[in-house]
Design a protein around this motif. Structure first.
Motif, PDB file in Angstrom:
ATOM      1  N   ILE A 117       0.860  -1.181   0.000  1.00  0.00           N
ATOM      2  CA  ILE A 117       0.000   0.000   0.000  1.00  0.00           C
ATOM      3  C   ILE A 117       0.895   1.229   0.000  1.00  0.00           C
ATOM      4  O   ILE A 117       1.621   1.466   0.967  1.00  0.00           O
ATOM      5  CB  ILE A 117      -0.927   0.016   1.226  1.00  0.00           C
ATOM      6  CG1 ILE A 117      -1.756  -1.257   1.246  1.00  0.00           C
ATOM      7  CG2 ILE A 117      -1.804   1.251   1.225  1.00  0.00           C
ATOM      8  CD1 ILE A 117      -2.564  -1.445   2.496  1.00  0.00           C
ATOM      9  N   PRO A 118       0.874   2.028  -1.083  1.00  0.00           N
ATOM     10  CA  PRO A 118       1.731   3.222  -1.119  1.00  0.00           C
ATOM     11  C   PRO A 118       1.186   4.308  -0.196  1.00  0.00           C
ATOM     12  O   PRO A 118      -0.032   4.466  -0.030  1.00  0.00           O
ATOM     13  CB  PRO A 118       1.685   3.650  -2.586  1.00  0.00           C
ATOM     14  CG  PRO A 118       0.404   3.121  -3.091  1.00  0.00           C
ATOM     15  CD  PRO A 118       0.130   1.855  -2.319  1.00  0.00           C
ATOM     16  N   THR A 119       2.086   5.033   0.408  1.00  0.00           N
ATOM     17  CA  THR A 119       1.715   6.160   1.256  1.00  0.00           C
ATOM     18  C   THR A 119       2.483   7.381   0.794  1.00  0.00           C
ATOM     19  O   THR A 119       3.356   7.313  -0.083  1.00  0.00           O
ATOM     20  CB  THR A 119       2.044   5.868   2.733  1.00  0.00           C
ATOM     21  OG1 THR A 119       3.460   5.724   2.839  1.00  0.00           O
ATOM     22  CG2 THR A 119       1.365   4.623   3.223  1.00  0.00           C
ATOM     23  N   LYS A 120       2.235   8.501   1.423  1.00  0.00           N
ATOM     24  CA  LYS A 120       2.960   9.711   1.071  1.00  0.00           C
ATOM     25  C   LYS A 120       4.418   9.628   1.522  1.00  0.00           C
ATOM     26  O   LYS A 120       5.269  10.282   0.979  1.00  0.00           O
ATOM     27  CB  LYS A 120       2.281  10.918   1.702  1.00  0.00           C
ATOM     28  CG  LYS A 120       0.942  11.233   1.082  1.00  0.00           C
ATOM     29  CD  LYS A 120       0.333  12.470   1.691  1.00  0.00           C
ATOM     30  CE  LYS A 120      -1.019  12.747   1.063  1.00  0.00           C
ATOM     31  NZ  LYS A 120      -1.657  13.928   1.619  1.00  0.00           N
ATOM     32  N   LEU A 121       4.686   8.798   2.516  1.00  0.00           N
ATOM     33  CA  LEU A 121       6.057   8.679   3.012  1.00  0.00           C
ATOM     34  C   LEU A 121       6.910   7.791   2.113  1.00  0.00           C
ATOM     35  O   LEU A 121       8.099   8.001   1.983  1.00  0.00           O
ATOM     36  CB  LEU A 121       6.038   8.133   4.443  1.00  0.00           C
ATOM     37  CG  LEU A 121       5.321   9.004   5.466  1.00  0.00           C
ATOM     38  CD1 LEU A 121       5.283   8.305   6.807  1.00  0.00           C
ATOM     39  CD2 LEU A 121       5.993  10.345   5.572  1.00  0.00           C
TER      40      LEU A 121
END
Length: 77
Positions: free
Chosen positions: A68-72
């Protein structure tokens, strides 16, 4: 109060409601913004699965992974 007065009160309330609804009726009942395509967005995750067999014991293993990609941590392209 007599029935006659109650009937006049009821008729007056009905007429006032009708007049109010006619004044407000210029706009649609359901706003056009609500009628847009409401399809669910594309998923933001990836799924992977690998099946292995242990050489020594012969046990079968299934490894499942969700990313799951995140902003971090941005997704590698």
């Amino acid at each position: 109060m007599s029935r006659r007065i109650w009937s006049f009160v009821f008729a007056g309330v009905a007429v006032l409601h009708g007049a109010f609804f006619l004044l407000v009726k210029d706009e649609p009942v359901i706003p056009p913004d609500w009628l847009k395509n409401t399809a669910p967005p594309d998923p933001t995750f990836t799924y992977g699965e690998a099946k292995y067999t242990d050489a020594e014991t012969g046990e079968r293993m299934v490894v499942k992974e969700f990313t799951i990609p995140t902003k971090l941590a941005e997704r590698e392209k």
